[in-house]
Scaffold this motif. Structure first.
Motif, PDB file in Angstrom:
ATOM      1  N   VAL A   1       0.866  -1.178   0.000  1.00 54.62           N
ATOM      2  CA  VAL A   1       0.000   0.000   0.000  1.00 54.62           C
ATOM      3  C   VAL A   1       0.904   1.230   0.000  1.00 54.62           C
ATOM      4  O   VAL A   1       1.952   1.230   0.654  1.00 54.62           O
ATOM      5  CB  VAL A   1      -0.967   0.051   1.210  1.00 54.62           C
TER       6      VAL A   1
ATOM      7  N   THR B   1       2.467   4.232   1.199  1.00 52.43           N
ATOM      8  CA  THR B   1       2.629   5.040   2.407  1.00 52.43           C
ATOM      9  C   THR B   1       3.961   5.776   2.286  1.00 52.43           C
ATOM     10  O   THR B   1       4.778   5.456   1.412  1.00 52.43           O
ATOM     11  CB  THR B   1       2.664   4.181   3.674  1.00 52.43           C
TER      12      THR B   1
ATOM     13  N   ARG C   1      -7.640  -2.257  -7.918  1.00 54.94           N
ATOM     14  CA  ARG C   1      -6.937  -1.063  -7.447  1.00 54.94           C
ATOM     15  C   ARG C   1      -5.920  -1.474  -6.391  1.00 54.94           C
ATOM     16  O   ARG C   1      -5.965  -2.575  -5.844  1.00 54.94           O
ATOM     17  CB  ARG C   1      -7.913  -0.049  -6.847  1.00 54.94           C
TER      18      ARG C   1
ATOM     19  N   THR D   1      -5.302   0.740   0.238  1.00 60.26           N
ATOM     20  CA  THR D   1      -4.982   1.982   0.926  1.00 60.26           C
ATOM     21  C   THR D   1      -4.633   1.660   2.375  1.00 60.26           C
ATOM     22  O   THR D   1      -4.993   0.583   2.891  1.00 60.26           O
ATOM     23  CB  THR D   1      -6.172   2.951   0.912  1.00 60.26           C
TER      24      THR D   1
ATOM     25  N   ASP E   1      -6.075   2.711   4.949  1.00 60.32           N
ATOM     26  CA  ASP E   1      -7.310   2.466   5.694  1.00 60.32           C
ATOM     27  C   ASP E   1      -7.894   1.094   5.408  1.00 60.32           C
ATOM     28  O   ASP E   1      -8.555   0.512   6.273  1.00 60.32           O
ATOM     29  CB  ASP E   1      -8.347   3.548   5.392  1.00 60.32           C
ATOM     30  N   ASP E   2      -7.672   0.547   4.206  1.00 54.19           N
ATOM     31  CA  ASP E   2      -8.105  -0.831   3.946  1.00 54.19           C
ATOM     32  C   ASP E   2      -7.499  -1.781   4.975  1.00 54.19           C
ATOM     33  O   ASP E   2      -8.169  -2.693   5.472  1.00 54.19           O
ATOM     34  CB  ASP E   2      -7.655  -1.283   2.548  1.00 54.19           C
TER      35      ASP E   2
END
Length: 277
Positions: free
Chosen positions: A206, A208, A242, A245, A247-248
């Motif tokens: 992800v 970051t 996709r 993220t 938050d996922d």
């Protein structure tokens, strides 16, 4: 010894997901994935201690989340590979928050180097943070949870690298994450009699701050020695169309930390968009 884990079958969803009255610690919580995890735990009602190697980031995150969600937010700097520093941080959680109910071992390193060229110091540093740090954090948390008599939950950020190798140059990282995944299983056995659950969450890539910086460093290192920079198509294995993220992943950690997952311990939950299929 705490009573066996309760049967919460009759509890409403709102109660099962609520962390109101619980005290959570997140390592590496000053930015990126750690901050996203801390945000969801705070939204669910948990008071927070954010630990980070960058104290300014930790304090900014704690202040922001405390103001946003009306929970208590505390921050401290600590190197998760340092026994005394981790113990002091755990004591701070007890003194400032009243105890520890949730501990998330999220801090990690992701350097990249060909195995034949990897210096001993890189290997040692990766294991110090990604494996030793998980053990030290878990032990510090479990000791205080046991003393409190309320049990608790430890959640370890693993990685899909705890299941497979994505590309060359990951020897230290992959080995450290396999170690952390195995440690999660072993700790679950040791700590269950104390009412403490231990779970892992294994994200795929992800974007970051830390991951982007690591990717840039790996590219620069390859270019410096005249090697072709490997093109890693992280989308090629995604089944959801996709990238994930932060938050996922944070929502999966929230599930693991909450009573929704009360039946689970020792598992590592793949939060990988189907990457490992």
């Amino acid at each position: 010894m705490p009573a066996p884990f309760p049967d919460v079958s009759s509890a409403p969803i709102s109660e099962l997901i609520s962390l109101r009255g619980r005290r959570a610690v997140v390592t590496g919580g000053g930015q990126g994935l750690g901050k996203a995890i801390a945000a969801r735990l705070a939204e669910a009602g948990a008071d927070l201690l954010i630990i980070d190697i960058d104290e300014d980031n930790a304090r900014a995150a704690a202040d922001e989340l405390s103001g946003r969600y009306g929970v208590k937010g505390v921050a401290t700097r600590a190197d998760v590979s340092d026994t005394a520093a981790v113990s002091a941080a755990a004591d701070l959680a007890v003194s400032e928050l009243g105890g520890i109910d949730i501990w998330v071992n999220n801090a990690g390193l992701f350097p990249n180097a060909p195995a034949l060229e990897m210096p001993d110091e890189m290997w040692d540093q990766v294991f110090a943070v990604n494996s030793r740090g998980v053990f030290l954090g878990s032990r510090a948390a479990a000791r205080r949870m046991a003393a409190d008599g309320r049990g608790g939950v430890i959640v370890n950020t693993i990685s899909t690298a705890g299941f497979k190798v994505a590309f060359a140059g990951m020897a230290a990282y992959v080995a450290s994450k396999h170690a952390a995944r195995g440690l999660t299983k072993s700790l679950a056995v040791d700590l269950a009699p104390l009412g403490i659950r231990v779970l892992g969450v294994a994200p795929s890539y992800v974007p970051t701050e830390g991951n982007i910086a690591a990717a840039r460093a790996a590219a620069a290192s390859a270019e410096a020695v005249g090697e072709e920079v490997p093109a890693v198509d992280v989308m090629s294995h995604s089944r959801i169309g996709r990238l994930g993220t932060p938050d996922d992943i944070a929502r999966v950690v929230l599930f693991a930390a909450s009573d929704l997952a009360l039946i689970m311990t020792g598992s590592t939950l793949l939060a990988d968009a189907g990457e490992t299929l």
